[in-house]
Structures are given as C-alpha cells and as structure tokens.
Design a protein around this motif. Structure first.
Motif, PDB file in Angstrom:
ATOM      1  N   HIS A  59      12.245   1.053  -3.171  1.00 21.91           N
ATOM      2  CA  HIS A  59      13.400   1.886  -3.479  1.00 21.91           C
ATOM      3  C   HIS A  59      13.386   3.246  -2.802  1.00 21.91           C
ATOM      4  N   THR A  60      12.188   3.677  -2.380  1.00 25.64           N
ATOM      5  CA  THR A  60      12.097   5.044  -1.887  1.00 25.64           C
ATOM      6  C   THR A  60      12.833   5.234  -0.569  1.00 25.64           C
ATOM      7  N   ALA A  61      12.940   4.188   0.252  1.00 23.63           N
ATOM      8  CA  ALA A  61      13.627   4.340   1.528  1.00 23.63           C
ATOM      9  C   ALA A  61      15.124   4.517   1.327  1.00 23.63           C
ATOM     10  N   GLU A  62      15.652   4.013   0.241  1.00 21.64           N
ATOM     11  CA  GLU A  62      17.060   4.158  -0.076  1.00 21.64           C
ATOM     12  C   GLU A  62      17.231   5.176  -1.193  1.00 21.64           C
ATOM     13  N   LEU A  63      18.429   5.665  -1.322  1.00 24.56           N
ATOM     14  CA  LEU A  63      18.687   6.674  -2.359  1.00 24.56           C
ATOM     15  C   LEU A  63      19.033   5.963  -3.670  1.00 24.56           C
ATOM     16  N   THR A  64      18.079   5.217  -4.205  1.00 24.38           N
ATOM     17  CA  THR A  64      18.252   4.523  -5.480  1.00 24.38           C
ATOM     18  C   THR A  64      16.984   4.678  -6.302  1.00 24.38           C
ATOM     19  N   LEU A  65      17.137   4.597  -7.591  1.00 20.07           N
ATOM     20  CA  LEU A  65      15.992   4.666  -8.501  1.00 20.07           C
ATOM     21  C   LEU A  65      15.665   3.278  -9.013  1.00 20.07           C
ATOM     22  N   PRO A  66      14.392   2.955  -9.194  1.00 17.55           N
ATOM     23  CA  PRO A  66      14.019   1.629  -9.712  1.00 17.55           C
ATOM     24  C   PRO A  66      14.603   1.409 -11.100  1.00 17.55           C
ATOM     25  N   LYS A  67      15.014   0.178 -11.367  1.00 16.62           N
ATOM     26  CA  LYS A  67      15.528  -0.181 -12.681  1.00 16.62           C
ATOM     27  C   LYS A  67      14.381  -0.632 -13.583  1.00 16.62           C
ATOM     28  N   HIS A  68      14.389  -0.151 -14.810  1.00 18.82           N
ATOM     29  CA  HIS A  68      13.322  -0.475 -15.759  1.00 18.82           C
ATOM     30  C   HIS A  68      13.763  -1.489 -16.798  1.00 18.82           C
ATOM     31  N   SER A  69      14.899  -2.143 -16.543  1.00 21.98           N
ATOM     32  CA  SER A  69      15.403  -3.103 -17.531  1.00 21.98           C
ATOM     33  C   SER A  69      14.436  -4.254 -17.789  1.00 21.98           C
ATOM     34  N   PRO A  70      13.681  -4.795 -16.781  1.00 21.38           N
ATOM     35  CA  PRO A  70      12.705  -5.857 -17.109  1.00 21.38           C
ATOM     36  C   PRO A  70      11.629  -5.359 -18.074  1.00 21.38           C
ATOM     37  N   LEU A  71      11.125  -4.138 -17.834  1.00 20.03           N
ATOM     38  CA  LEU A  71      10.122  -3.577 -18.739  1.00 20.03           C
ATOM     39  C   LEU A  71      10.697  -3.414 -20.137  1.00 20.03           C
ATOM     40  N   HIS A  72      11.904  -2.888 -20.224  1.00 21.49           N
ATOM     41  CA  HIS A  72      12.531  -2.697 -21.535  1.00 21.49           C
ATOM     42  C   HIS A  72      12.759  -4.034 -22.230  1.00 21.49           C
ATOM     43  N   ARG A  73      13.205  -5.021 -21.456  1.00 16.06           N
ATOM     44  CA  ARG A  73      13.472  -6.330 -22.049  1.00 16.06           C
ATOM     45  C   ARG A  73      12.198  -6.959 -22.611  1.00 16.06           C
ATOM     46  N   ASP A  74      11.112  -6.831 -21.869  1.00 18.63           N
ATOM     47  CA  ASP A  74       9.841  -7.397 -22.360  1.00 18.63           C
ATOM     48  C   ASP A  74       9.341  -6.670 -23.597  1.00 18.63           C
ATOM     49  N   LEU A  75       9.488  -5.337 -23.606  1.00 16.47           N
ATOM     50  CA  LEU A  75       8.943  -4.579 -24.731  1.00 16.47           C
ATOM     51  C   LEU A  75       9.807  -4.694 -25.984  1.00 16.47           C
ATOM     52  N   LEU A  76      11.116  -4.902 -25.822  1.00 19.74           N
ATOM     53  CA  LEU A  76      11.986  -4.973 -26.994  1.00 19.74           C
ATOM     54  C   LEU A  76      11.670  -6.174 -27.875  1.00 19.74           C
ATOM     55  N   ARG A  77      10.934  -7.155 -27.344  1.00 22.64           N
ATOM     56  CA  ARG A  77      10.522  -8.264 -28.205  1.00 22.64           C
ATOM     57  C   ARG A  77       9.589  -7.797 -29.320  1.00 22.64           C
ATOM     58  N   TYR A  78       8.942  -6.642 -29.089  1.00 24.38           N
ATOM     59  CA  TYR A  78       7.999  -6.123 -30.079  1.00 24.38           C
ATOM     60  C   TYR A  78       8.647  -5.068 -30.982  1.00 24.38           C
ATOM     61  N   ALA A  79       9.974  -4.913 -30.918  1.00 28.09           N
ATOM     62  CA  ALA A  79      10.636  -3.829 -31.657  1.00 28.09           C
ATOM     63  C   ALA A  79      10.416  -3.967 -33.163  1.00 28.09           C
ATOM     64  N   LYS A  80      10.548  -5.167 -33.702  1.00 30.51           N
ATOM     65  CA  LYS A  80      10.360  -5.354 -35.148  1.00 30.51           C
ATOM     66  C   LYS A  80       8.911  -5.100 -35.548  1.00 30.51           C
ATOM     67  N   LEU A  81       7.967  -5.468 -34.670  1.00 31.71           N
ATOM     68  CA  LEU A  81       6.559  -5.175 -34.961  1.00 31.71           C
ATOM     69  C   LEU A  81       6.309  -3.662 -34.920  1.00 31.71           C
ATOM     70  N   MET A  82       7.002  -2.963 -34.024  1.00 34.04           N
ATOM     71  CA  MET A  82       6.866  -1.508 -34.005  1.00 34.04           C
ATOM     72  C   MET A  82       7.425  -0.896 -35.288  1.00 34.04           C
ATOM     73  N   GLU A  83       8.522  -1.458 -35.778  1.00 36.56           N
ATOM     74  CA  GLU A  83       9.073  -0.970 -37.043  1.00 36.56           C
ATOM     75  C   GLU A  83       8.094  -1.202 -38.192  1.00 36.56           C
ATOM     76  N   TRP A  84       7.449  -2.373 -38.162  1.00 38.00           N
ATOM     77  CA  TRP A  84       6.429  -2.659 -39.199  1.00 38.00           C
ATOM     78  C   TRP A  84       5.280  -1.665 -39.080  1.00 38.00           C
ATOM     79  N   LEU A  85       4.851  -1.412 -37.845  1.00 33.97           N
ATOM     80  CA  LEU A  85       3.754  -0.474 -37.634  1.00 33.97           C
ATOM     81  C   LEU A  85       4.145   0.936 -38.076  1.00 33.97           C
ATOM     82  N   LYS A  86       5.398   1.297 -37.854  1.00 33.72           N
ATOM     83  CA  LYS A  86       5.891   2.616 -38.261  1.00 33.72           C
ATOM     84  C   LYS A  86       5.852   2.781 -39.776  1.00 33.72           C
ATOM     85  N   ASN A  87       6.183   1.719 -40.495  1.00 35.34           N
ATOM     86  CA  ASN A  87       6.246   1.787 -41.953  1.00 35.34           C
ATOM     87  C   ASN A  87       4.884   1.628 -42.618  1.00 35.34           C
ATOM     88  N   THR A  88       3.916   1.028 -41.906  1.00 37.22           N
ATOM     89  CA  THR A  88       2.630   0.741 -42.549  1.00 37.22           C
ATOM     90  C   THR A  88       1.479   1.561 -41.987  1.00 37.22           C
TER      91      THR A  88
END
Length: 881
Positions: free
Chosen positions: A375-404
């Motif tokens: 991406h650096t050769a072009e004037l664009t920023l890398p997209k982090h949607s794959p990282l976000h998509r993979d991590l959002l599977r753990y969102a409910k576990l993060m909520e559990w961890l937050k509460n416990t």
C-alpha cells in the motif's frame, strides 16, 4: 330553645320516626361563625338506633334542613376540654375529629350528659369521656335500666324532663282519647268531673281484674302442676344429656389426637416439599454440564465451533455464579464446593482466553505488517477489516471477561491498544510521506530520490529533506508563497491551477482514506470491547499514557464513562494522525499559501460529515482540532496578502495603470468562488473578502496619493472602475456595499479628472469668467459687470479672440494626447473620458454664453465657435487617433 326543639321535632325528626332528646347550638372551632345544631335522637321503632344529627338553616333562612348524621356507635371519644372551668368547646371523635364551640356551657353540658346516658343504655361499646365533670356522668338506677326502650318511660329511668320536655301522642293514643271524650259530653267543659269519672271507671276495672284473678285460682293450680311435671321432664332430659356429654367427651379426646396426628403429618409433608424445592433449585441453577466444563477447560478457541461452545459454556457459568441464593444456602458444604469449582473454572478459562487473544493480536499483526508494503507505493491505507472480522468472533467472550475478570479485560485492552498504536503509527507515517512526495511533485509511482525499498515498505529520506525538496521545486516554477500580486501574472496562472488542482485531489484523498479507517476502528473497539452503552464504569480511569487502568476498590465509583473510554483508546491508537495532518498542512501552505483555501473547504466538509455521524467521536474531535490550524493558516494567508498590498512599490518613470493587487484580487475571487461553491465555511470567505477589499481600497488611494507620473484621479478612476467591473461580474453578495462604493469613487474621480483637464484649453477664458463670477458674488449687479475696468466689453473681446476655432481644436487635440498618455490600455477608458470631456466642454460653453447674455446684454459679443463646431472637433480628434 324549646320552640326550636319543637320545630325540629315536627319538621325533621317526626317524618323519619325519630325522637329528639337533646339539642345544642354550635359552630365549628377556628372558622367564621356559621351556627348549626347538633341533635341527639333515637328511633321509635325497634331495634333502636341512636344518632347525632347536624341540622342547619337553609340559605334563605326560612326552614331547617338535615345536613349530616353519625351513628352513636361510631363515636369513640367525647372531649369536653376542661372539667373544672366553664368552656364551651368540645370535640367529638368519629372517623375524624370534629371540633365544636357551643353557644353556652350549659347547653354543652346538657348535650354531653344526654350522650353519656344514651351510651350507657343502648351501646355495648362504651364511649370514652375525657375532661368531663363527674357530676354530669351519673349512673342510671338499676331498676330503671330494665325498662324496655320501646315503652313510654324516659331514657333516664322515669325522669322525663331530663331528656324530653315534651312527648307527642301517637295516632292510636289520639284516637282512644277522642273516643272517650265523645262518650262524655262534658269532657271539655268540666275537666274535673271528667277526671273523676275516669277514676271511678278505673277503680271498677281494677276490682273486676281482681275478681277475675281470684276466679281463675283453680286454673292457676292446674297450670302449676303442669309446670312441675314439665320441670321433672326437664331434669330427666338433663340427666340424659349429661350421660351423652360424657360419652362425647371421650370421642372428642380421640378426635383431638387424630387431628394432632394429621397436623404433624401435614407439617412433615410441607417440609419435605420445601426441601425438595430447595434441592431442585440448587440442582437446576448451580449445576454445570460436563460439556460446558470440557469446553471451558479444553475448548478450541481458534475454530468457529469451538468459540461458539466456549461462549455458551461461559454464559452458563455466569448464570451459575450469579444465581441469587436463598438465605442459608451459602452455609451448605455442597454449595461451597460448587462455588469453588465455578471460581476455578472461571479463572482458568480467563487465563486461557487472555493468552489466546494475546497470541491472536500478535499473529494478526504479523499478517498485517506483511501486506503493508503493497500500500505504501500508492496513496491508500491498508484495510483492517479482516483483522476486525476475525476478532469480532470473540466479542461475547470479551464481554464475559469484562463482567467477570476486569483486570484481565483491562490488560487485553492495553495490549490491543499498544499493538495497534505501533501498527497504525507505521502505516500512517508511511502514508503521509507518500502524500507529501506527491504534493511536492518530485516523485512519481514511488520512484526517485524518495523511493521505496525493503519489506517494511518504509520511505527513505527525512521529513526535513522532503520539505527542502518541496520548497526548491516550488521555487523553480514561482515564488515560494503565492500572493495577489503574483496572481495577476497570467503566464504562471495555468501552472498554479494545475498544481493546486493536484494538491486538492491529494488532500481530499488523504482525508477520504483516514475517515473510514478511524470510523471502522472506533466501531470495532465499541463492538469488541462492548463499549456501546453510555452508563459509567466505576472501575476504570485513564492516566498520563491515555490508557485504561484498574483503580483500587475504594475509588471504583463513577470515574469514567464508556464513551470516554473509547475516545481514550482512539487517542492512543491514532495519536500520530493529528501531528501528521498538521505537518502535511504546513507543507501545503509552504508550497502555496492559497492551498489553505482548498484545505479549509475540504477539512470543513469532513468535520461536518463526522459530526453528523457522531459529534463526540475521535474523528470529529481530531478533524475539528486540525480545522483550527487550517483556519489559522487561511487567516494568515489573508493577512499576508494585505501586508503585501501595503508594501507594494510603484515605478516613478512609468504610468501606474491597473495595480497588480487589483487584478490579483479578481483572480483570487474567481479561484475562491470556484473552491467555496456550496461549501460549509462560506462565512469565513466572506469575512476574508471584506478584509481584502478594504485593503484594496485603502492601498489604491495610497498609491494614487504617491503617484508622480500618473494623476491621482486617473489612478483612482481606472482602478475603481476595474474593481466595480470585477464585483459586478462575480456578483458576490457580501461585497455589494463595496461594489456601490467602487462605482461611486470611479464616477467622482472621472468627473474630477474631466473638470481639471478641461481647464487647460480655454485657460484665459476660464480665468476671465471666474473673475466675473467673483464680482457678482461680491454684490456687483450682473448688468454692471461690463463697467468694471478689468471686465469690460473690450477685455472680453480680447480674450475671445485668443480662442478661435483652430486654437480650440488644437488645444483639444493636445488634451486628447495628454489624456491618452495618462490612461492605460487594458482598462480602455479613453473614449469614456473623452465623451465626458465633450459633455463638460459643452456645459462650460453654455455657461459662458449665459454669463455673456446676462452681464453684457446687447453687446452682440459671441464665441468664435459654436456647439456644432465643438462636436465636430471632438469627433474628428477621436477618429484621427
């Protein structure tokens, strides 16, 4: 009072089958005096009802009406206020307390005494009498208490006057008395004879009654014998009843024993049922299945099925741990063991989940860094949607961890923020370096001095060298900073427009890349760390590094909201954006100061868009801060243009013409109108317009005053004509007043120049008639001016002879050449000025003729040329040139 009592009995109580026993005139305590009567009454029919009735006069005052009634059995207390002193006040306690003031103490005492006697006679529940004199509460005689209430005896045991002064006859009694009086003719005329007759008849009846009783002695004896036999039978029956009672007594004891046994059995069954309910409650709510336990201990946190199983198991564990136990459950050993098991499972799973997510952060980070070079050769920023998509599977576990496990949850948030800070800082830095190179125009496709190399994709070279390169490249085409003076140079204009258009596109692309990046990251943080809601978290606080940390338990009270937590995480992750944006803005401003116009419009639009999405978001706040810098650069640009106007120098050897900053303002206004079309910050441009136009006006006058080669009126006339034409064509609403002022100044200086210039061709003639006008102004009559030595007819003829038609035309020709030298070609005002001079010359000619006719009447003196001659002179001169 007796008359009132009789009237009340007749009108109110007799129709209701009631007898009035006592009456008292009262008013309510503490209020305006409104008299009424309290009446103690009894019914004439059984069962006897005793009432206290409130009677009041009607509004017209011609009759009484029944207003309210209370049953005496509802009376709980009578308070006479004072037992020793005379006091007309007393209270009656029914459902609420009624406070009264009697018209006299005697009436009050009589009424209370009546109430006491009625209470003693008719009520089982005795009323309590408080602060009442003992003399009023006298016991009724026992012999008279047994008198039936329905008989004619008085309520107090024979003393009729105590409660009733008058007893009305009923209908039957009236009929009997009338029958007796009809039999005896003198019953009315001789009452004593009638009374004696009644007495004799009563004695005869008494004797007859005694003889009848003596004659019935035999029947009485027989009756007595029957009564004796009946008594014997009664004794016999009582003996049998006693034997039956003894038999039933044993049965009763047996039934009591059976009842006691049944009650014990029922209690045992109830206790067994409750115990079973308690056991079922504990089993249902504190039992975790083996599958959930296995998922918590060994569940695969890298596969979707394993994550789903762990989510279900963690939710089940939370339900078991958060169940509300009943009193005493916590003392059970099984409950304690189960709670200990739950705590161990929770801690072990929290550790396993924390370690796994830390590894996921690191692993995803390496994958993201490997794609950064693409991406650096072009004037664009890398997209982090794959990282976000993979991590959002753990969102409910993060909520559990937050509460416990709050500490582990906070540790993960810090780890994520630290990792993402480094990743975004590297990406953003490289992105802005590419943007700066493209702005400077020294590198295409990432090649050249600032090329790309290495897997990390970092740009070589430093920011300082980049700035130097930008400045040097801009100096090769034009001055480092644009100005209104430079904009008048049309040769550089096309190049400037191309550079500015390229800058505008690059700056828009930078903002367009940053906006979705920040919004996507903020949305992910809210969803992944479960920070969408607004309630305050009493367990976190930020410190100097902008991160979220745990507080001691004593300080966990509403310290920070979840929105603030999101904003702090975003500030930490994207801490380099504001710095890089300010650096990019500084570079753009250094390349071309007019770039601040583009940046102000673009930045304002993106701030407006971000505020519509979320006014409190990180993107809105950051862009708002940068917008302040852009606005400051814009103001500095305008101030610089004004300063350059003030410092402008004019050549002393050449004519002035249209000043460069006047034409520069025209170009600036066209550029600004194109940039700010439909912009949100139009008000800033309008303010800048007014400042620039004021400076243009002031400096045009300044240059006109300092001009030596070109007359002041010409400088003012030409430049204000140009300003008027510019503002008329652009139609800038905020400069309407300046447009009118420019037209006014142009017109004024055109007239001034024309008048001053026309004085030269007919100079002596002008001086002569000025002298004539001066004599007339001093009081000399117009027809007497010709007798003045200096202004006689002979002198006038001499002056007129000096200006024959040829001389006038020659003078006008010289005037045309002089005006042509004064005026500049680009404004093309020569014909306008010449036509105005023609009009002014004709006006002066007519004025001179008028003075000759008035001051030299009958002299026959005329000018040696006519108006037609003048029109021909002006036309031929204009055509010849």
């Amino acid at each position: 009072m007796t008359a009132i009592k009789h009237a009340l009995q007749r009108d109110i109580f007799t129709p209701n089958d009631e007898r009035l026993l006592s009456i008292v005139n009262v008013c309510k305590a503490g209020k305006k005096k409104k008299n009424c009567f309290l009446c103690a009454t009894v019914t004439t029919e059984r069962p006897v009802q005793v009432k206290v009735v409130k009677v009041k006069k009607s509004d017209k005052g011609d009759f009484y009406k029944r207003q309210m009634a209370w049953e005496l059995r509802d009376l709980t207390e009578v308070d006479a206020k004072d037992a020793n002193k005379e006091n007309p006040e007393f209270d009656l306690h029914f459902e609420k307390v009624y406070r009264w003031v009697a018209s006299s103490t005697a009436e009050k005492n009589s009424f209370i005494s009546c109430i006491w006697k009625l209470n003693q006679r008719y009520l089982r529940k005795k009323v309590e009498f408080v602060n009442v004199s003992p003399q009023l509460l006298e016991e009724l005689p026992k012999a008279e208490e047994s008198v039936p209430s329905g008989e004619s005896q008085s309520v107090a045991g024979g003393d009729e006057d105590a409660l009733d002064d008058y007893q009305e006859l009923n209908a039957r009694e009236e009929q009997d008395i009338e029958s007796m009086m009809e039999v005896c003719e003198y019953a009315i005329s001789n009452a004593e004879a009638f009374a004696e007759k009644l007495s004799r008849e009563l004695q005869v009846l008494d004797g007859a009654n005694i003889q009848s009783i003596m004659a019935s002695e035999k029947q009485v004896n027989i009756l007595m014998q029957l009564l004796d036999r009946a008594l014997g039978e009664v004794d016999n029956i009582e003996g049998k009843l006693l034997s039956y009672e003894e038999m039933l007594q044993s049965v009763k004891e047996q039934m009591d024993q059976i009842s006691q046994s049944n009650r014990l059995i029922q209690i045992s069954n109830t206790n067994n049922g409750k115990l079973l309910d308690e056991i079922q409650f504990l089993v249902n709510y504190m039992d975790l299945s083996k599958g959930h336990i296995k998922a918590l201990q060994e569940g695969d946190l890298s596969s979707p099925k394993g994550i789903e199983a762990c989510i279900n198991a963690s939710e089940a564990l939370s339900q078991c741990m958060n169940v509300t136990l009943k009193p005493g459950h916590e003392k059970l050993m099984a409950v304690k063991l189960q709670q200990h098991l739950f705590s161990e499972l929770r801690d072990a799973f929290a550790r396993r989940l924390t370690n796994h997510l830390n590894n996921v952060f690191v692993h995803q980070g390496h994958d993201q860094s490997s794609t950064l070079s693409q991406h650096t050769a072009e004037l664009t920023l890398p997209k982090h949607s794959p990282l976000h998509r993979d991590l959002l599977r753990y969102a409910k576990l993060m909520e559990w961890l937050k509460n416990t496990q709050r500490e582990k949850y906070e540790g993960l948030s810090r780890t994520y923020v630290d990792y993402m800070t480094r990743l975004y800082e590297r990406e953003i830095k490289d992105f802005f370096e590419v943007a700066k190179i493209k702005m400077a125009g020294t590198s295409k496709d990432g090649k050249g001095k600032f090329g790309l190399h290495g897997s990390s994709g970092k740009l070589t070279g430093s920011t300082s060298s980049l700035n130097k390169l930008a400045v040097s490249s801009s100096n090769s085409r034009r001055s480092q900073s644009s100005s209104l003076l430079d904009m008048g140079n049309m040769s550089a204009s096309d190049l400037d427009v191309a550079d500015r258009t390229r800058f505008d596109k690059i700056f828009e692309q930078v903002l367009s890349e940053l906006e979705p990046l920040c919004l996507a990251e903020q949305d992910f943080i809210s969803k992944f760390f479960k920070l969408q809601q607004n309630p305050t978290l009493g367990e976190n606080v930020d410190d100097s590094d902008g991160m979220v940390h745990s507080r001691p338990p004593s300080e966990h009270r509403h310290s920070i909201s979840e929105k603030d937590m999101v904003r702090m995480m975003m500030n930490k992750i994207f801490q380099s954006i504001e710095t890089e944006l300010n650096s990019l803005i500084a570079l753009g401003d250094k390349i071309d100061s007019f770039n601040s116009l583009y940046m102000l419009v673009k930045m304002s639009h993106h701030v407006w868009t971000a505020e519509n999405v979320d006014p409190a978001s990180y993107l809105s706040t950051t862009l708002g801060n940068v917008l302040v810098t852009v606005k400051r650069n814009f103001d500095k640009c305008i101030s610089g243009q004004i300063r350059q106007m003030e410092e402008v120098k004019i050549s002393k050897k050449s004519k002035v013409g249209i000043l460069p900053f006047v034409t520069g303002f025209e170009e600036f206004a066209k550029l600004a109108e194109a940039i700010f079309r439909n912009a949100e910050r139009r008000g800033d441009l309008d303010k800048a317009y007014i400042k620039l136009m004021r400076a243009v006006f002031n400096n045009v006058e300044k240059v006109a005053n300092e001009s030596q080669k070109t007359p002041r009126d010409v400088v003012m006339m030409e430049n204000f004509h140009h300003i008027f034409s510019t503002l008329s064509s652009l139609k800038i609403s905020c400069l309407e007043a300046e447009r009118k002022e420019a037209k006014q100044k142009y017109t004024e200086h055109l007239q001034s120049y024309v008048i001053n210039s026309l004085g030269q061709p007919l100079e002596k003639l002008n001086h002569f008639f000025e002298g004539v006008e001066a004599r007339v102004a001093q009081g000399v009559h117009e027809e007497e001016v010709s007798y003045q030595l200096a202004f006689n007819k002979q002198e006038l003829r001499k002056v007129i002879k000096e200006y024959p038609g040829k001389e006038v035309k020659k003078g006008l020709d010289n005037l045309y050449k002089k005006v042509d030298k004064h005026l500049c070609e680009e404004e093309n005002l020569l014909q306008v000025v010449w036509h105005s001079m023609q009009d002014e010359f004709i006006r002066q000619y007519k004025h001179f003729e008028g003075l000759i006719n008035r001051c030299y009447p009958g002299s026959g003196i005329t000018m040696e040329f006519t108006i037609l001659d003048m029109l021909e002179y002006f036309s031929s001169i204009a055509q010849s040139h």
